[in-house]
Scaffold this motif. Structure first.
Motif, PDB file in Angstrom:
ATOM      1  N   ILE A 162       0.834  -1.208   0.000  1.00  0.00           N
ATOM      2  CA  ILE A 162       0.000   0.000   0.000  1.00  0.00           C
ATOM      3  C   ILE A 162       0.864   1.252   0.000  1.00  0.00           C
ATOM      4  O   ILE A 162       0.611   2.208  -0.739  1.00  0.00           O
ATOM      5  N   LEU A 163       1.908   1.248   0.820  1.00  0.00           N
ATOM      6  CA  LEU A 163       2.773   2.429   0.948  1.00  0.00           C
ATOM      7  C   LEU A 163       3.620   2.664  -0.299  1.00  0.00           C
ATOM      8  O   LEU A 163       3.809   3.804  -0.725  1.00  0.00           O
ATOM      9  N   VAL A 164       4.123   1.590  -0.903  1.00  0.00           N
ATOM     10  CA  VAL A 164       5.069   1.731  -2.015  1.00  0.00           C
ATOM     11  C   VAL A 164       4.371   1.843  -3.364  1.00  0.00           C
ATOM     12  O   VAL A 164       4.738   2.674  -4.197  1.00  0.00           O
ATOM     13  N   ILE A 165       3.354   1.012  -3.613  1.00  0.00           N
ATOM     14  CA  ILE A 165       2.737   0.964  -4.943  1.00  0.00           C
ATOM     15  C   ILE A 165       1.454   1.787  -5.020  1.00  0.00           C
ATOM     16  O   ILE A 165       1.150   2.379  -6.047  1.00  0.00           O
ATOM     17  N   GLY A 166       0.702   1.867  -3.931  1.00  0.00           N
ATOM     18  CA  GLY A 166      -0.501   2.694  -3.959  1.00  0.00           C
ATOM     19  C   GLY A 166      -1.703   2.007  -3.349  1.00  0.00           C
ATOM     20  O   GLY A 166      -1.728   0.780  -3.199  1.00  0.00           O
ATOM     21  N   PRO A 167      -2.725   2.781  -2.998  1.00  0.00           N
ATOM     22  CA  PRO A 167      -3.893   2.233  -2.306  1.00  0.00           C
ATOM     23  C   PRO A 167      -4.746   1.296  -3.155  1.00  0.00           C
ATOM     24  O   PRO A 167      -5.357   0.375  -2.623  1.00  0.00           O
ATOM     25  N   LYS A 226       6.075  -7.432  -7.337  1.00  0.00           N
ATOM     26  CA  LYS A 226       5.415  -6.291  -7.980  1.00  0.00           C
ATOM     27  C   LYS A 226       6.254  -5.018  -7.819  1.00  0.00           C
ATOM     28  O   LYS A 226       6.335  -4.198  -8.741  1.00  0.00           O
ATOM     29  N   ILE A 227       6.885  -4.864  -6.675  1.00  0.00           N
ATOM     30  CA  ILE A 227       7.757  -3.707  -6.443  1.00  0.00           C
ATOM     31  C   ILE A 227       8.973  -3.783  -7.361  1.00  0.00           C
ATOM     32  O   ILE A 227       9.378  -2.782  -7.965  1.00  0.00           O
ATOM     33  N   ILE A 228       9.559  -4.981  -7.493  1.00  0.00           N
ATOM     34  CA  ILE A 228      10.684  -5.170  -8.418  1.00  0.00           C
ATOM     35  C   ILE A 228      10.256  -4.847  -9.837  1.00  0.00           C
ATOM     36  O   ILE A 228      10.960  -4.168 -10.602  1.00  0.00           O
ATOM     37  N   ASN A 229       9.064  -5.321 -10.224  1.00  0.00           N
ATOM     38  CA  ASN A 229       8.524  -5.070 -11.563  1.00  0.00           C
ATOM     39  C   ASN A 229       8.323  -3.577 -11.820  1.00  0.00           C
ATOM     40  O   ASN A 229       8.625  -3.071 -12.916  1.00  0.00           O
ATOM     41  N   LYS A 230       7.858  -2.869 -10.814  1.00  0.00           N
ATOM     42  CA  LYS A 230       7.568  -1.440 -10.982  1.00  0.00           C
ATOM     43  C   LYS A 230       8.828  -0.607 -11.128  1.00  0.00           C
ATOM     44  O   LYS A 230       8.916   0.256 -12.012  1.00  0.00           O
ATOM     45  N   TYR A 231       9.822  -0.864 -10.297  1.00  0.00           N
ATOM     46  CA  TYR A 231      11.001   0.007 -10.247  1.00  0.00           C
ATOM     47  C   TYR A 231      12.159  -0.448 -11.120  1.00  0.00           C
ATOM     48  O   TYR A 231      13.004   0.356 -11.502  1.00  0.00           O
ATOM     49  N   PHE A 232      12.206  -1.743 -11.451  1.00  0.00           N
ATOM     50  CA  PHE A 232      13.320  -2.244 -12.258  1.00  0.00           C
ATOM     51  C   PHE A 232      12.880  -2.716 -13.639  1.00  0.00           C
ATOM     52  O   PHE A 232      13.703  -3.172 -14.433  1.00  0.00           O
TER      53      PHE A 232
END
Length: 282
Positions: free
Chosen positions: A68-73, A140-146
């Motif tokens: 929630i904090l990193v990718i969004g609500p 998902k965080i890896i996918n978003k930023y890398f």
């Protein structure tokens, strides 16, 4: 914020597939093919009194808060819904089918069916801009930023679980777990690709007006018109271009065949379409 109930229903279907694949195929054979479910299987094998579903719920709390904090609500809300749906379904399955045993004595068969069912379910969830929780949030965080594909991101995130599986269940089951993670990551990428494949169609026809009306009114898609000059006779012709689903293309082709059998159609496969009427920018 407008709630997309269709998206949540699709996520629910994906969650059900993940729960079935985990409970009936992976868990009974102690195949920890990555993810929170894999970690829960490992802990459950050490402490049998701790239900897999409850373990998954507990471990997900920290990770979906991070999501929630990193990718969004929106992503976070869908992930919370999905992760608790999977955990709740597994808890229900544990009550309905207690002390489940492997359906097959062949561990490879258990692995293949477990990964196939879970992988399709996870791909459906990821395609709705959500995740099944746990290490999938890390993926998902890896996918978003890398900008690494979801499947490969999952492979990166699940390495720790497969190593733990090797230590807990022995090298044989650990190797099965690694095989499962690799197969799962590959399957997810391919299913997501197939779910987002469209046809880009260019049409030259004497029945252009009818075809345009069919695309807009019946298929409910837009179209772009441009004019091109033929090299053979220098005649300027109207070219209709549109992007539609595979099913819509079959309907369009059949319609054109019935009204203008001499129409000229070219088709290209498009792996991703972003914008109004298709996928959102995420």
């Amino acid at each position: 914020m407008k709630i997309n109930f269709k998206s949540f229903f699709i996520i629910l279907i994906g969650s059900l597939l993940v729960a079935i694949g985990t409970y009936f195929f992976l868990a009974p054979s102690h195949i920890a093919a990555g993810g929170i479910s894999g970690a829960a299987i490992i802990i459950n094998s050490i402490f049998p009194s701790m239900p897999i579903g409850a373990l998954m719920m507990a471990m997900e709390l920290v990770l979906f808060t991070t999501g929630i904090l990193v990718i969004g609500p929106v992503f976070g809300g869908k992930t919370v819904f999905c992760s608790f749906s999977i955990s709740g379904m597994i808890l229900l399955l544990e009550r309905l089918f207690p002390n489940i045993r492997p359906l097959s004595n062949d561990m490879l068969i258990q692995l293949i069916f477990g990964v196939l069912i879970c992988g399709v379910g996870m791909a459906i969830v990821f395609n709705q801009n959500a995740s099944t929780g746990g290490t999938d949030i890390i993926a998902k965080i890896i996918n978003k930023y890398f900008k690494i594909s979801i499947g490969r991101s999952i492979l990166i995130a699940d390495v720790t679980v497969t190593i733990a599986a090797s230590i807990t269940f022995g090298i044989d089951k650990g190797l099965y777990a690694i095989l499962g993670v690799i197969a799962n990551s590959t399957l997810i990428d391919n299913v997501i690709k197939s779910l987002n494949t469209y046809k880009q169609v260019a049409i030259i026809s004497n029945a252009g007006e009818q075809i345009k009306d069919y695309i807009v009114d019946t298929l409910e898609r837009s179209a772009t018109i441009y004019y091109a000059k033929g090299a053979y006779n220098n005649n300027e012709r109207e070219v209709i271009t549109t992007v539609i689903s595979n099913k819509q293309f079959l309907n369009l082709k059949e319609y054109i065949k019935n009204i203008d059998g001499k129409a000229f159609i070219t088709v290209n496969e498009v792996n991703e379409v972003v914008g109004e009427g298709f996928a959102d920018f995420i």
